[in-house]
Design an enzyme around this catalytic site. Structure first.
Site, PDB file in Angstrom:
ATOM      1  CD  GLN A  66      -2.645  -1.214   2.388  1.00 27.46           C
ATOM      2  OE1 GLN A  66      -2.636  -0.420   3.254  1.00 27.46           O
ATOM      3  NE2 GLN A  66      -3.562  -2.285   2.699  1.00 27.46           N
ATOM      4  CB  CYS A  67       4.290   1.530  -0.625  1.00 30.35           C
ATOM      5  SG  CYS A  67       5.644   2.919  -0.500  1.00 30.35           S
ATOM      6  N   GLY A  68       3.239   4.180  -1.940  1.00 27.50           N
ATOM      7  CA  GLY A  68       3.294   5.017  -3.258  1.00 27.50           C
ATOM      8  C   GLY A  68       4.164   4.161  -4.449  1.00 27.50           C
ATOM      9  CE1 TYR A  69       9.232   6.273  -4.472  1.00 25.25           C
ATOM     10  CE2 TYR A  69       9.050   5.897  -2.273  1.00 25.25           C
ATOM     11  CZ  TYR A  69       9.762   6.849  -3.350  1.00 25.25           C
ATOM     12  OH  TYR A  69       9.898   7.758  -3.213  1.00 25.25           O
ATOM     13  CB  THR A  70       2.972  -0.458  -4.500  1.00 24.41           C
ATOM     14  OG1 THR A  70       3.123  -0.275  -2.813  1.00 24.41           O
ATOM     15  CG2 THR A  70       2.451  -2.060  -4.732  1.00 24.41           C
TER      16      THR A  70
END
Length: 191
Positions: A66-70
């Protein structure tokens, strides 16, 4: 007056002591731990043993669903597709350490990595990657490169063929970045 025998014995003892110190230092250098000494529990059971990749470069990346980098999962999969046949191993290590962005269990992690992003490289079980409870690999990496600790999700360690950290890429560096590909290419060429 000093007896020559005592002088020779003292000299021999000094040489032996120095030689022993050098031997101990050489032995400590030779037995320095490499990344190949570690393993991760696999997401779906068993172990991901780094020793199985001895002599090959390994990229170890702490991940989160659930990360912006996912979306970097897709870039890591592209690296896997491009370089795995030449020997590169990639291991994703899900972690909830940064922003609580990996709250789910095995099913949730697999859903994100495998189904949403088509990941086929090995994924470890969720692990701690920083602090006193960090996985042993991450403790080793922190000791090896104390200025290059994971600051967020998708921090990348590239382990060279010798088992030591060759390069470190922070989260913001995309897997398809020229610097990453160049480092991988270099690591694959080193014999």
């Amino acid at each position: 007056m000093i007896d020559r025998r005592h002088l020779l014995i003292a000299g021999a003892a000094t040489v032996t002591a120095l030689g022993g110190t050098r031997f101990a230092m050489a032995q400590a250098t030779m037995s320095r731990i490499t990344a190949y000494g570690f393993s991760f529990p696999a997401l779906k059971g068993g172990d991901i043993r780094l020793v199985d990749s001895v002599g090959k470069p390994i990229m170890i990346v702490n991940t989160a669903s659930q990360c912006g980098y996912t979306p970097q999962y897709a870039g890591l999969q592209n690296l896997w597709s491009e370089f795995h046949g030449q020997g590169l191993m990639i291991i994703g290590v899900p972690s909830n350490d940064f922003g609580g962005q990996e709250p789910g269990g095995t099913t949730d992690i697999a859903e994100t990595a495998e189904h949403q992003y088509g990941v086929t490289f090995p994924i470890a079980a969720k692990a701690v990657v920083r602090g006193p409870n960090a996985h042993p690999f991450y403790k080793w990496a922190a000791a090896e490169r104390p200025k290059d600790l994971p600051g967020w999700n998708f921090h990348k360690y590239l382990i060279g063929r010798d088992g030591y950290i060759a390069e470190v890429f922070p989260s913001a560096v995309e897997p398809g970045d020229t610097r990453v590909k160049t480092a991988i290419g270099r690591a694959l060429l080193v014999t």
